[in-house]
Design a protein around this motif. Sequence first.
Motif, PDB file in Angstrom:
ATOM      1  N   GLN A 301      50.633 -34.735  -4.393  1.00  0.00           N
ATOM      2  CA  GLN A 301      49.993 -36.088  -4.594  1.00  0.00           C
ATOM      3  C   GLN A 301      50.792 -37.488  -4.037  1.00  0.00           C
ATOM      4  OE1 GLN A 301      48.995 -36.697  -8.996  1.00  0.00           O
ATOM      5  NE2 GLN A 301      49.500 -34.615  -9.148  1.00  0.00           N
ATOM      6  N   ASP A 379      43.290 -39.064  -3.012  1.00  0.00           N
ATOM      7  CA  ASP A 379      42.513 -39.169  -4.272  1.00  0.00           C
ATOM      8  C   ASP A 379      43.379 -39.046  -5.513  1.00  0.00           C
ATOM      9  OD1 ASP A 379      40.383 -38.776  -2.598  1.00  0.00           O
ATOM     10  OD2 ASP A 379      40.110 -36.611  -2.655  1.00  0.00           O
ATOM     11  N   ALA A 380      44.606 -38.543  -5.668  1.00  0.00           N
ATOM     12  CA  ALA A 380      45.353 -38.642  -6.498  1.00  0.00           C
ATOM     13  C   ALA A 380      45.765 -40.025  -6.787  1.00  0.00           C
ATOM     14  CB  ALA A 380      46.551 -37.718  -6.310  1.00  0.00           C
ATOM     15  N   LYS A 383      43.087 -41.973  -8.575  1.00  0.00           N
ATOM     16  CA  LYS A 383      43.052 -41.748  -9.960  1.00  0.00           C
ATOM     17  C   LYS A 383      44.025 -42.323 -10.764  1.00  0.00           C
ATOM     18  CE  LYS A 383      42.386 -37.860 -12.893  1.00  0.00           C
ATOM     19  NZ  LYS A 383      43.575 -38.193 -13.747  1.00  0.00           N
ATOM     20  N   ASP A 384      45.102 -42.162 -10.269  1.00  0.00           N
ATOM     21  CA  ASP A 384      46.338 -42.417 -11.205  1.00  0.00           C
ATOM     22  C   ASP A 384      46.367 -44.027 -11.179  1.00  0.00           C
ATOM     23  OD1 ASP A 384      47.168 -39.827 -11.306  1.00  0.00           O
ATOM     24  OD2 ASP A 384      48.606 -40.078  -9.758  1.00  0.00           O
ATOM     25  N   ALA A 386      43.883 -45.925 -10.892  1.00  0.00           N
ATOM     26  CA  ALA A 386      42.946 -46.526 -11.882  1.00  0.00           C
ATOM     27  C   ALA A 386      43.409 -46.371 -13.408  1.00  0.00           C
ATOM     28  CB  ALA A 386      41.516 -45.785 -11.235  1.00  0.00           C
ATOM     29  N   ASP A 387      43.818 -45.184 -13.663  1.00  0.00           N
ATOM     30  CA  ASP A 387      44.231 -45.006 -15.169  1.00  0.00           C
ATOM     31  C   ASP A 387      45.199 -45.796 -15.656  1.00  0.00           C
ATOM     32  OD1 ASP A 387      43.826 -43.100 -17.232  1.00  0.00           O
ATOM     33  OD2 ASP A 387      46.046 -42.390 -16.790  1.00  0.00           O
TER      34      ASP A 387
END
Length: 669
Positions: A301, A379-380, A383-384, A386-387
């Motif tokens: 990642q 991609d990771a 996602k991270d 956004a979270d």
Amino acid sequence: MAKIPRGEGFGEVVARPARYNESQMPRAAFGEPIAGAMTQVGGQMVDQERLEARRAAAEAKATAEAAERAKAASELQTIETDLDVISDEVAEGISNGTIPKTDAQEEFKRRTQERITAGLGNIPLAHQPIAQASVNNRATRLSRTISKAVTQRDQQDVRAGLQQQLEHAQRLYMTDPAAADQIVSQSMEALGPFSGMNPAELQKAQQGWRESTRLNKAQTLMTAARRDNKALAQVEALLATDEFADIDPGRRATLLGQIEGFKVSNIQRAEAEARRRQAEQERVLRKAEAQFNAAQSIMTQGKVLSPEYIEQVTRDVAGTPYAAALRESLTQAPARTAFGVQPLAVQRQALDAARSQLNTQGTSPELEKKVADLQKVYDAAVKDYADEPLRAAAERGVIQQIAPINTQSVAGLVQTVGARIEQAALAQQQTGAPVSPLLREEAEQVGRMINILPVEQRSTAIAQLAQTLGPQQAAALGRQLAPKDKALGIAIGMAGAKTTAGRYTSELVLRGAQAMRDKSVQIDNRAMTGVRARVAEEIGNAYPNQELRETMIEAAVLAQYGLEAEGSGDLSRAVRLVTGGIVERGGSKVPLPYGMNAETFDQRLRSLTPMDLRTAQVVVAGQKLSTYDFLQQLGDAPLIHAGQGRYAVQAGGGLVQRPDGKPLILEIR
């Protein structure tokens, strides 16, 4: 006088027969009557024979017809029996899968039609219509049987699918119990009603799954720990937790007895030490695998491994097959990390460029793998971020360590949030969007803390916090809170805006939300004339961002109800308090900066200088124009909201740009 005879000579005188003269009487006087009588008798006999013949013919015809009826009935019975057999065969084929359920009706129709066509040819023509109707009726009834068999097969398939889900969830339960329980619950809810099982059976199946998974996990844990008394003690302690409450008490007692037996066996038996060593070796290998997989996941990642963690993982995999693989991964990690610490926009551009290069210059498995690895990093990161943006930035080395804060009070938060504000700014550079300086759980804690306060104190605390964070981070914190508390999220996002009376606008928003919860105001949701509809009409297209527009509409609605709760409802005022005021320029609506009226706004626009724009030239419709000339022509050009007190300019069919291609933003303060 006459004499009465006294019978003298009775018996003595014999009468003589008369003699006929045959010559004087024709012979026909004897033969013809006899012949006539005989002829009459003969005629009667002929009529009788004819009558008998007709009777015999009628009986023969009736017998033939009866034979045909018997043949028709027999053949009809045979056909219907064969149709029953075909129905049973097709139904069995549906059940055992030899006949696809989607083809079942067509297969049944084909076979029954063939049998009916062949059978009707053996039925006398006169009886075929009735036989046709009878077998068609039987085929129709049996078709419903096939439909029922298809339904039963569907239910069978549903049950099979449900069983697969249960089996999958049973395997998953060993590693992720919560996810496994959720899968079973969702599967039962989605598939259960179509399985042919009644609610009691479904409940029994789900309960049975819970018991079996807990028992299986307990048995697995116990089996895995059987050579290690310390591990057995941990399993024994786990059996007393809520997770294993569904295990049958008798089986629990059996498990505990087995655990005790293993403990005694480990102590008493001579090979216990060898078994413990074997278990330790297995544990080391499992730990090495877990540590390698964890480190590999982090490096894949693009996250940064700390020196301490690298040392720990290296030590844990030493002497195992994972040691060489770890060394290989560590050699590739810097490239991934260097890519992963870049802003998301830079990563996206680099990926696009790499893909374009592969498409134009050719590719290879190695190059494809390299780009695929970078895609995983990107991609990771997406996602991270956004979270949990702050945590994602920390994991990638953008910030060293998330600074501690005090979430026990607003005052404590304001005093300790400074370092976080700086870290959120760094995270914003990565995401390209404002970032809240609080982690999600911290934001929820602050929300609960603020909501305990009365409305007036609540708005004051919100304003204090928003002013400390600044408009962008306050808005980000508001969005972070909005999913669970929309009113609080909106209030924080308003960044301490005040009414002309000097109180915070957020107070009206919070008061409106409280009034709606208390039902102390009449909520008007009419489509065309309700509060929301009128607010939406008044705001119009002032906010190009639809999410922001919906937020401002919601804020104005809450403010209106807040004003109504105070007895001074005024929808236009509510909109003005929330938005700063809406004016129209060049056919489009635009919100004013907080605390500024339309006249002052126009004056500030006219007073802008090239120095205020910090550029000597602008680009309008592809043509360069001096900033001075642009400001002279600004006039009533349509403005587009780009943030509180910030506006883009629309001209020449697009937005006015700076020489570097970025939109020109006017700041009106």
